[in-house]
Motif scaffolding. Structure first.
Motif, mmCIF file in Angstrom:
data_model
loop_
_atom_site.group_PDB
_atom_site.id
_atom_site.type_symbol
_atom_site.label_atom_id
_atom_site.label_comp_id
_atom_site.label_asym_id
_atom_site.label_seq_id
_atom_site.Cartn_x
_atom_site.Cartn_y
_atom_site.Cartn_z
ATOM 1 N N SER A 133 0.821 -1.216 0.000
ATOM 2 C CA SER A 133 0.000 0.000 0.000
ATOM 3 C C SER A 133 0.849 1.257 0.000
ATOM 4 C CB SER A 133 -0.912 0.008 1.240
ATOM 5 O OG SER A 133 -1.704 -1.154 1.302
ATOM 6 N N TYR A 134 2.040 1.149 0.537
ATOM 7 C CA TYR A 134 2.926 2.310 0.641
ATOM 8 C C TYR A 134 3.694 2.557 -0.656
ATOM 9 C CZ TYR A 134 6.625 5.364 2.467
ATOM 10 O OH TYR A 134 7.497 6.400 2.669
ATOM 11 N N ARG A 135 4.309 1.518 -1.194
ATOM 12 C CA ARG A 135 5.151 1.684 -2.376
ATOM 13 C C ARG A 135 4.894 0.673 -3.477
ATOM 14 N NH1 ARG A 135 11.059 2.692 0.536
ATOM 15 N NH2 ARG A 135 10.626 4.794 1.310
ATOM 16 N N SER A 137 -0.426 1.060 -3.919
ATOM 17 C CA SER A 137 -0.152 2.476 -3.634
ATOM 18 C C SER A 137 -0.999 3.444 -4.469
ATOM 19 C CB SER A 137 1.332 2.780 -3.801
ATOM 20 O OG SER A 137 1.768 2.512 -5.119
ATOM 21 N N ARG A 144 -4.273 3.756 -2.692
ATOM 22 C CA ARG A 144 -4.106 4.508 -1.451
ATOM 23 C C ARG A 144 -3.983 5.999 -1.736
ATOM 24 N NH1 ARG A 144 0.030 6.910 0.492
ATOM 25 N NH2 ARG A 144 1.481 5.847 -0.917
ATOM 26 N N GLU A 145 -3.193 6.358 -2.729
ATOM 27 C CA GLU A 145 -2.995 7.767 -3.049
ATOM 28 C C GLU A 145 -4.285 8.413 -3.537
ATOM 29 O OE1 GLU A 145 0.155 7.774 -5.863
ATOM 30 O OE2 GLU A 145 1.709 7.263 -4.390
ATOM 31 N N MET A 168 -2.239 2.120 6.331
ATOM 32 C CA MET A 168 -1.476 3.034 5.478
ATOM 33 C C MET A 168 -2.354 4.178 4.971
ATOM 34 S SD MET A 168 1.338 1.740 5.974
ATOM 35 C CE MET A 168 2.397 2.784 4.976
#
Length: 363
Positions: free
Chosen positions: A139-141, A145, A148-149, A305
């Motif tokens: 989810s972060y990178r 992602s 999520r963004e 996240m």
């Protein structure tokens, strides 16, 4: 004192050691107190304010009162904390909190609780914790992602006073400290009503004190160090994902406060369980239970996240500095947990309030 230790060890190693010690403090007393937001939320949603809710309230209040007490004494300045200084997401906080709350019911524990149980020999918690870390990193990178963004950017809030929920009402540190005392009184009230043993009350308060210790240590380190040091305290989503990637994708460990948290909590919980004779291997009883745990871990990983933190990182650490998004996340977690417990574990049928609270040893 810190300046001498920095000269001897360097900022990175000292920061890692601080994270290890703070994590160990949290892990030990979280294991002894049975601190668990999921258990507290279930108890609350079923109309039984008993020992599980009392433990969570005492931990939460200790973090609030301790943090704001240090601010009042001018031993701590949280204005540069990420939860207040940086841009935040209202949409991410709301949706992420609800997703995390749903996930922790399915996985039968939040991220910190899974780590604590893993150290006691619970293989269900260990596998769920690994899936949580993988999902958080994705989810972060990774693959998740973009989603999520997209959710994060739907409703943003600037850093500074607009992220301080009490500042929105014109309140300052004295009001924050008084508000924290209200939570403490509530926690003590539930503890006495449910006949919570003194050892569990003290353990719950010490669990919250670990969050205060994290803030105090990183702030003091930032004041003594010539290199920039990020002000932070306990959280589990980011450190879990970071540690996983370092183990899988790096031959050298980049020491820091976050990198010490996870092993510290594990070792602290292991020591507490070993001392109490509570180490025990446990696994899945069937495939249906396994699917439930893994789905819950995925929801928690993505939700954390989105929300900018887990049940501890946002729900206690972020709330202790009165970050607007953290309080929204916390509300979402309680809402998501209550609804999921009602629909999944109670079949949509409200249960009658029990006549008496469950005894403290059953936590």
């Amino acid at each position: 004192m810190l300046t001498t230790l920095i000269d001897l060890m360097g900022e990175d190693r000292l920061s890692w050691l601080g994270g290890l010690l703070v994590g160990g403090l949290f892990g030990f007393f979280a294991q002894r107190s049975r601190f668990c937001l999921r258990a507290a939320a279930v108890e609350f949603s079923r109309g039984a304010g008993g020992p599980r809710l009392a433990v969570w309230l005492l931990t939460f209040a200790a973090a609030l009162v301790g943090t704001q007490g240090l601010v009042a004494l001018r031993w701590l300045d949280v204005s540069e904390a990420r939860q207040l200084a940086q841009q935040g997401s209202i949409s991410g906080a709301l949706l992420g909190g609800v997703m995390f709350g749903c996930g922790m019911i399915l996985a039968r524990g939040c991220a910190s609780r899974l780590l604590v149980l893993s150290a006691n020999g619970n293989l269900r918690a260990l596998l769920s914790g690994l899936v949580f870390a993988v999902t958080a990193q994705a989810s972060y990178r990774g693959l998740l992602s973009p989603a999520r963004e997209w959710v994060t950017n739907l409703w943003l809030v600037d850093g500074g006073p607009s992220r301080d929920i009490m500042a929105m009402f014109g309140a300052g540190t004295p009001e924050k400290l008084a508000f924290g005392c209200v939570w403490l009184i509530a926690g003590l009230s539930f503890a006495f009503r449910s006949r919570l043993p003194r050892r569990l009350i003290l353990a719950a308060l010490a669990t919250g004190a670990a969050v205060v210790a994290g803030w105090f240590f990183t702030y003091q380190l930032s004041q003594a160090s010539f290199a920039p040091v990020t002000l932070k305290s306990l959280t589990f989503s980011g450190p879990s994902a970071e540690l996983l990637m370092l183990v899988l994708n790096s031959s050298q460990l980049r020491l820091g406060f976050d990198l010490g948290i996870i092993p510290g909590v594990f070792l602290g919980s292991f020591a507490a369980a070993a001392h109490a004779g509570e180490l025990k291997l446990e696994g899945f009883s069937d495939g249906l239970g396994m699917r439930r745990y893994l789905l819950g871990a995925v929801l928690m990983g993505f939700g954390a996240m989105l929300a900018g933190g887990c049940a501890v990182g946002a729900g206690v650490t972020g709330a202790s500095v009165f970050a607007l998004t953290a309080w929204l996340v916390l509300g979402g977690m309680w809402l998501g947990a209550g609804l999921t417990d009602l629909i999944v574990d109670r079949g949509g049928i409200p249960q009658a309030r029990p006549a008496t609270s469950s005894p403290a040893p059953g936590i």
